[in-house]
Scaffold this active site. Structure first.
Site, PDB file in Angstrom:
ATOM      1  N   ASP A   7       9.927 -15.044  40.412  1.00 44.29           N
ATOM      2  CA  ASP A   7       9.702 -15.217  41.862  1.00 44.29           C
ATOM      3  C   ASP A   7       9.010 -13.956  42.012  1.00 44.29           C
ATOM      4  OD1 ASP A   7      10.045 -15.512  44.604  1.00 44.29           O
ATOM      5  OD2 ASP A   7      12.012 -14.102  44.406  1.00 44.29           O
ATOM      6  N   GLU A  67       6.677 -19.266  41.291  1.00 49.21           N
ATOM      7  CA  GLU A  67       6.857 -19.672  42.689  1.00 49.21           C
ATOM      8  C   GLU A  67       5.562 -19.297  43.370  1.00 49.21           C
ATOM      9  OE1 GLU A  67      10.189 -20.327  45.813  1.00 49.21           O
ATOM     10  OE2 GLU A  67       9.860 -18.178  45.365  1.00 49.21           O
ATOM     11  N   ASP A 140      16.274 -12.383  44.392  1.00 47.22           N
ATOM     12  CA  ASP A 140      15.020 -12.731  43.532  1.00 47.22           C
ATOM     13  C   ASP A 140      15.376 -13.194  42.185  1.00 47.22           C
ATOM     14  OD1 ASP A 140      13.309 -10.930  45.364  1.00 47.22           O
ATOM     15  OD2 ASP A 140      14.958  -9.491  44.997  1.00 47.22           O
TER      16      ASP A 140
END
Length: 164
Positions: A7, A67, A140
């Site tokens: 992420d 992502e 996160d």
């Protein structure tokens, strides 16, 4: 398959490694990489690159899933996230790992069956899927694990389609 989910962010980068064996998945590792906030963008990116390279060397994932940045009103923040994403791609490429990118809605859909899920819902479902009581207070880390799970699910779907 051992998937490193990322992420991206320049102040907090979630990292999660999930193993997949047949139909089973298991948690290998998760953490949040946090460079010093007062460091310049270049110094933060270098810190993230160095830490990701260390993790890749130690844990030896077979694939990397990242992502994608979402379209945001804050162009500067979106660009910084894109730069963190690029750092993750470079660290993966340096180690000969393939990289797959997933939109936030794809990740949420894959993990919770709803592309508009909240971060709390994603975190809860990641905990359920990995069979752990509590991840952490950090979204996160749970988002990174969700990206890894999304990649595993996508890979399984491709394998299923190929085998017919």
């Amino acid at each position: 398959m051992r998937v490193l989910g990322i992420d991206p962010g320049t102040y907090k980068m979630g990292v999660g490694i999930v193993n997949a064996f047949g139909d089973d998945i298991s948690l290998e590792h998760f953490e949040v990489l946090s460079p010093k906030k007062h460091d310049s963008l270049a110094e933060r990116l270098y810190f993230l690159y160095s830490k990701l390279s260390e993790i890749i060397s130690e844990v030896k994932p077979t694939e990397v899933a990242i992502e994608e940045p979402f379209a945001a009103r804050n162009v500067k923040a979106a660009m910084a996230i894109g730069q963190a994403q690029a750092i993750a791609m470079v660290a993966a490429a340096q180690n000969g790992l393939s990289v797959s990118n997933y939109a936030p809605s794809q990740v949420k859909q894959s993990v919770t069956d709803y592309g508009g899920s909240s971060k709390e819902q994603v975190q809860e479902m990641v905990s359920v899927l990995l069979g752990i009581d509590s991840l952490t207070d950090s979204f996160d880390a749970s988002d990174a694990l969700a990206v890894a799970i999304c990649h595993i699910n996508a890979s399984r779907m491709i394998d299923f389609q190929i085998r017919g």
